[in-house]
Motif scaffolding. Sequence first.
Motif, PDB file in Angstrom:
ATOM      1  N   SER A 106     -26.042  18.379  -3.174  1.00  0.00           N
ATOM      2  CA  SER A 106     -27.644  18.152  -3.559  1.00  0.00           C
ATOM      3  C   SER A 106     -28.089  19.715  -3.043  1.00  0.00           C
ATOM      4  O   SER A 106     -27.552  20.112  -1.906  1.00  0.00           O
ATOM      5  CB  SER A 106     -28.212  17.036  -2.909  1.00  0.00           C
ATOM      6  OG  SER A 106     -27.990  17.001  -1.395  1.00  0.00           O
ATOM      7  N   ALA A 107     -28.911  20.163  -3.858  1.00  0.00           N
ATOM      8  CA  ALA A 107     -29.656  21.499  -3.369  1.00  0.00           C
ATOM      9  C   ALA A 107     -31.184  21.330  -3.313  1.00  0.00           C
ATOM     10  O   ALA A 107     -31.742  20.643  -4.216  1.00  0.00           O
ATOM     11  CB  ALA A 107     -29.035  22.442  -4.303  1.00  0.00           C
ATOM     12  N   LEU A 126     -26.308  20.234   0.804  1.00  0.00           N
ATOM     13  CA  LEU A 126     -25.583  19.430   1.526  1.00  0.00           C
ATOM     14  C   LEU A 126     -24.259  19.019   0.355  1.00  0.00           C
ATOM     15  O   LEU A 126     -24.496  18.514  -0.920  1.00  0.00           O
ATOM     16  CB  LEU A 126     -26.400  18.122   1.795  1.00  0.00           C
ATOM     17  CG  LEU A 126     -25.492  16.760   2.279  1.00  0.00           C
ATOM     18  CD1 LEU A 126     -24.807  17.175   3.439  1.00  0.00           C
ATOM     19  CD2 LEU A 126     -26.115  15.710   2.306  1.00  0.00           C
ATOM     20  N   ALA A 127     -23.037  19.180   0.845  1.00  0.00           N
ATOM     21  CA  ALA A 127     -21.929  18.722  -0.123  1.00  0.00           C
ATOM     22  C   ALA A 127     -20.964  17.738   0.506  1.00  0.00           C
ATOM     23  O   ALA A 127     -20.544  17.908   1.682  1.00  0.00           O
ATOM     24  CB  ALA A 127     -21.079  19.990  -0.585  1.00  0.00           C
ATOM     25  N   THR A 149     -20.451  19.154   4.313  1.00  0.00           N
ATOM     26  CA  THR A 149     -20.897  20.432   4.813  1.00  0.00           C
ATOM     27  C   THR A 149     -22.479  20.506   4.504  1.00  0.00           C
ATOM     28  O   THR A 149     -22.868  20.289   3.437  1.00  0.00           O
ATOM     29  CB  THR A 149     -20.167  21.518   3.902  1.00  0.00           C
ATOM     30  OG1 THR A 149     -18.882  21.596   4.234  1.00  0.00           O
ATOM     31  CG2 THR A 149     -20.654  22.869   4.410  1.00  0.00           C
ATOM     32  N   GLU A 150     -23.150  21.144   5.666  1.00  0.00           N
ATOM     33  CA  GLU A 150     -24.644  21.228   5.414  1.00  0.00           C
ATOM     34  C   GLU A 150     -24.785  22.673   5.432  1.00  0.00           C
ATOM     35  O   GLU A 150     -24.134  23.357   6.332  1.00  0.00           O
ATOM     36  CB  GLU A 150     -25.356  20.352   6.629  1.00  0.00           C
ATOM     37  CG  GLU A 150     -25.236  19.063   6.736  1.00  0.00           C
ATOM     38  CD  GLU A 150     -25.915  18.565   7.767  1.00  0.00           C
ATOM     39  OE1 GLU A 150     -27.171  18.884   8.240  1.00  0.00           O
ATOM     40  OE2 GLU A 150     -25.537  17.388   8.309  1.00  0.00           O
ATOM     41  N   THR A 151     -25.535  23.093   4.658  1.00  0.00           N
ATOM     42  CA  THR A 151     -25.701  24.694   4.572  1.00  0.00           C
ATOM     43  C   THR A 151     -26.876  24.914   4.459  1.00  0.00           C
ATOM     44  O   THR A 151     -27.888  24.340   3.740  1.00  0.00           O
ATOM     45  CB  THR A 151     -24.908  25.089   3.381  1.00  0.00           C
ATOM     46  OG1 THR A 151     -23.824  24.700   3.377  1.00  0.00           O
ATOM     47  CG2 THR A 151     -25.063  26.623   3.196  1.00  0.00           C
ATOM     48  N   THR A 166     -19.734  21.734   9.073  1.00  0.00           N
ATOM     49  CA  THR A 166     -18.869  21.108   8.176  1.00  0.00           C
ATOM     50  C   THR A 166     -18.193  19.823   9.022  1.00  0.00           C
ATOM     51  O   THR A 166     -17.649  20.237  10.454  1.00  0.00           O
ATOM     52  CB  THR A 166     -17.725  21.902   7.542  1.00  0.00           C
ATOM     53  OG1 THR A 166     -18.351  22.906   6.786  1.00  0.00           O
ATOM     54  CG2 THR A 166     -16.762  21.085   6.822  1.00  0.00           C
ATOM     55  N   ARG A 167     -18.382  18.567   8.890  1.00  0.00           N
ATOM     56  CA  ARG A 167     -17.902  17.555   9.646  1.00  0.00           C
ATOM     57  C   ARG A 167     -16.648  17.096   8.743  1.00  0.00           C
ATOM     58  O   ARG A 167     -16.901  16.915   7.494  1.00  0.00           O
ATOM     59  CB  ARG A 167     -18.579  16.528   9.790  1.00  0.00           C
ATOM     60  CG  ARG A 167     -20.115  16.998  10.554  1.00  0.00           C
ATOM     61  CD  ARG A 167     -21.017  16.008  10.939  1.00  0.00           C
ATOM     62  NE  ARG A 167     -22.172  16.400  11.687  1.00  0.00           N
ATOM     63  CZ  ARG A 167     -23.337  17.041  11.324  1.00  0.00           C
ATOM     64  NH1 ARG A 167     -23.209  17.185   9.882  1.00  0.00           N
ATOM     65  NH2 ARG A 167     -24.176  17.608  11.903  1.00  0.00           N
ATOM     66  N   GLY A 168     -15.428  16.809   9.262  1.00  0.00           N
ATOM     67  CA  GLY A 168     -14.308  16.079   8.520  1.00  0.00           C
ATOM     68  C   GLY A 168     -13.880  15.018   9.324  1.00  0.00           C
ATOM     69  O   GLY A 168     -13.938  14.997  10.421  1.00  0.00           O
ATOM     70  N   SER A 169     -13.589  13.986   8.433  1.00  0.00           N
ATOM     71  CA  SER A 169     -12.852  12.804   8.989  1.00  0.00           C
ATOM     72  C   SER A 169     -12.177  12.099   8.010  1.00  0.00           C
ATOM     73  O   SER A 169     -11.968  12.378   6.735  1.00  0.00           O
ATOM     74  CB  SER A 169     -14.048  11.706   9.089  1.00  0.00           C
ATOM     75  OG  SER A 169     -14.754  11.472   7.985  1.00  0.00           O
TER      76      SER A 169
END
Length: 210
Positions: A106-107, A126-127, A149-151, A166-169
């Motif tokens: 989303s942009a 937001l990806a 990833t929030e940019t 960037t948050r990974g889980s």
Amino acid sequence: MMRVAARWAARGARGWRRRALLLAAGLLLLVALRLRTRSEVRLTELFPSLAPVALAHFLADFSNHAGMYPQLESWTIEEEWSNYTSWSYEVSYRCGARCGGRVSLSAHAPHRPAAALAAADTHRLLARDTRCTEMLLLPWPLLCEEKETETLIEGEKSGARLQEITRGSCGALTALFASCAGDDELRAARRQHMRALRVALAQDDASARR
């Protein structure tokens, strides 16, 4: 009679033990599926001589992302929605015989005509990428890893400043049977992404000048 009864009792006990072990294994599997390993990375990058709106529009187009990742074999837009200020869509993709995933992107941009967008305007993206791999010879359970990833893109003198989190889980099963990226691995992956982004932007700019 006593011997027959004893045999039946022994069989019944063994049956209950098997059922108890299967139940315990099932409960452990459910717990493992719910447990998650998490990591987080923050990066800031400067893009001189590039307008924020140009950088935001480039990142909002998944076809540009796909070009930076040759391991993606195919992708398809599943859903799409937009209005005057926002655009969001979902993409499914294949990354191998046993690898596939889904990206929601989303942009958001200021509500102004393109010609009126100023260098100081803020753009947000937001990806969320969920990638899963099938276990060898087993269709289930899937080993999945998610990256969000929030940019934030803003004007920086004559260029653009990009800040991302960037948050990974991934689930415990993925960490156990595959690889779940920690902070160092996630940071290396995001830096590689930034290098690929700069190369893609340079190629896009060269094509536009021809």
